[in-house]
Enzyme design. Sequence first.
Site, PDB file in Angstrom:
ATOM      1  N   TRP A  39       2.284   1.627  -3.413  1.00 25.80           N
ATOM      2  CA  TRP A  39       1.239   2.045  -4.345  1.00 25.80           C
ATOM      3  C   TRP A  39       1.100   3.566  -4.336  1.00 25.80           C
ATOM      4  CZ3 TRP A  39      -3.216   4.904  -3.757  1.00 25.80           C
ATOM      5  CH2 TRP A  39      -4.129   4.876  -4.821  1.00 25.80           C
ATOM      6  N   HIS A  40       1.285   4.182  -3.177  1.00 26.91           N
ATOM      7  CA  HIS A  40       1.082   5.625  -3.071  1.00 26.91           C
ATOM      8  C   HIS A  40       2.185   6.434  -3.753  1.00 26.91           C
ATOM      9  CE1 HIS A  40      -1.975   4.609  -0.075  1.00 26.91           C
ATOM     10  NE2 HIS A  40      -2.427   5.833  -0.236  1.00 26.91           N
ATOM     11  N   GLY A  41       3.331   5.864  -3.962  1.00 27.18           N
ATOM     12  CA  GLY A  41       4.372   6.633  -4.641  1.00 27.18           C
ATOM     13  C   GLY A  41       5.676   5.882  -4.744  1.00 27.18           C
ATOM     14  N   SER A  67       0.828  -1.205   0.000  1.00 21.82           N
ATOM     15  CA  SER A  67       0.000   0.000   0.000  1.00 21.82           C
ATOM     16  C   SER A  67       0.861   1.253   0.000  1.00 21.82           C
ATOM     17  CB  SER A  67      -0.916  -0.006   1.221  1.00 21.82           C
ATOM     18  OG  SER A  67      -1.632   1.214   1.319  1.00 21.82           O
ATOM     19  N   PHE A 118      -1.136   9.568  -9.232  1.00 18.63           N
ATOM     20  CA  PHE A 118      -0.778   8.433  -8.388  1.00 18.63           C
ATOM     21  C   PHE A 118      -0.975   7.138  -9.166  1.00 18.63           C
ATOM     22  CE2 PHE A 118      -0.041  11.070  -4.942  1.00 18.63           C
ATOM     23  CZ  PHE A 118       0.303  10.348  -3.831  1.00 18.63           C
TER      24      PHE A 118
END
Length: 495
Positions: free
Chosen positions: A319-321, A316, A495
């Site tokens: 996934w955000h960056g 997670s 994103f």
Amino acid sequence: MLFNSVEFLLFSLVVFPTYFILPVRLRWILLLAASVFFYGFWKVEYLGLIFVSAVTDFFCASRMATVATKQQRKPYLWLSLTVNLGILLVFKYFNFFVESINQLVPFEDGFNSLHLILPMGISFYTFQTIAYTVDVYRDRITPERNFGIFSLYVTFFPQLVAGPIERASQLIPQLRGGELFNPVRVALGFRLMLWGLFKKVVVADRLATFVDPVYLASENYNGSILLLATVFFAIQIYCDFSGYSDMAIGLARMLGVDLMRNFRTPYFSASIGEFWSRWHISLSTWFRDYLYIPLGGNRAGKLRWNANIFIVFLVSGLWHGANWTFVVWGALHGTYLLVENVLKPLLDRLNAAPLFRPVRVVFCFVLVLIGWVFFRASDVHHGVFILNEISSVSMLELKDLGWILQQCLHLDISSFHEPLSIRGVKLPFNLGQIGTALIISGAVIVLEEVYEHDVLSIRTRLLKVIPFMITVAVLLLGIVLLGFFESNEFIYFQF
């Protein structure tokens, strides 16, 4: 195209009236054309990536419907995952991995990076299409036979850029345009859209004028100012992201489409587990259904269960960056949740105390703030520096911060526009800016918590014409008088 832009206003003035004028059978065609235009307005060449994902998943799902067993479906599932995750890895993570390898391995020249622009919304539409093929593989849904309808599912413009990440079983049936014009739905959708826009341009973009200068030159400020900027960032990212979600849900509602709720006042959570059930709900449930449960969830032994939780939060974070700061942020939240699971028996006993929940809410917010430091920092060292400065705040610095807040509460208009400095350090804002931000941010957070516990009665009152018109007028006036209109992108825009 940004929701907070003049271009989107003109776009809406064409799309929404035309949608209800057209016969029901033709509405999805308008929405598909509008969605393609909406995305292509940013960079038309990146439409090819969405087209590849749509064609691949439509083909794979269609082929899976022709075979009887999961074993026969697996090649098509793997093809879908390979194409979608391959595109995501190349455009979002290739340079990150190359730069990390170059730092770890002392090659003379190192590996070359690619000059790529991160496509708008790629993390969102990729996860949405993956969910579709996995659900077909699991026999949870039947494949969509109309490629146009499926393409609309992938590109539906209200939630294309930053979600919510919708499931095909919920969204596709609604995209066929069967909803008649409903003035109540349109009115409620319009009000929610305005509320989201208010949170974005009045609160989030206003707070960004404080947060950005402090974090960009954090070495110039003491721990108390860094603490204030971090609190402001927590409110900024919430109002920015939940504001987008509100606009997306409101716009879709005006078109007769119900999108899932994505936020439920997360800063009033009493635990990290509760926080993640109220923050970015569509992503949390996606990871639960398509990663956590396939890994074994809590059905395995305790050690495997804890490992599954930690893996999900690491993924997670990534996934955000494409930055180690996001990995640290995810690891922090994974660690928080593991510790909570260990302490759960004790916390359950303490919950009977009447004042224990407010204490837990404050403590949970502090833990979330620590994570936000890394989320906002430029790199891990920067995040550690900021946390060190905040943790070493002296009583004198806290008094300075208290003085600033006290001056803001005095509401002395004559001093609002005077430059503000603390012990010779000039701050990038004045009392008026801080005071306005505090009042508006506090009002938004409180109003949302009131709405959360009084949804039905507020919705009933909004159906009455006069209260509804007053609400819309106040929001419009606030947006016009207090909003920032410099086409600031949403934090989750790429994103």
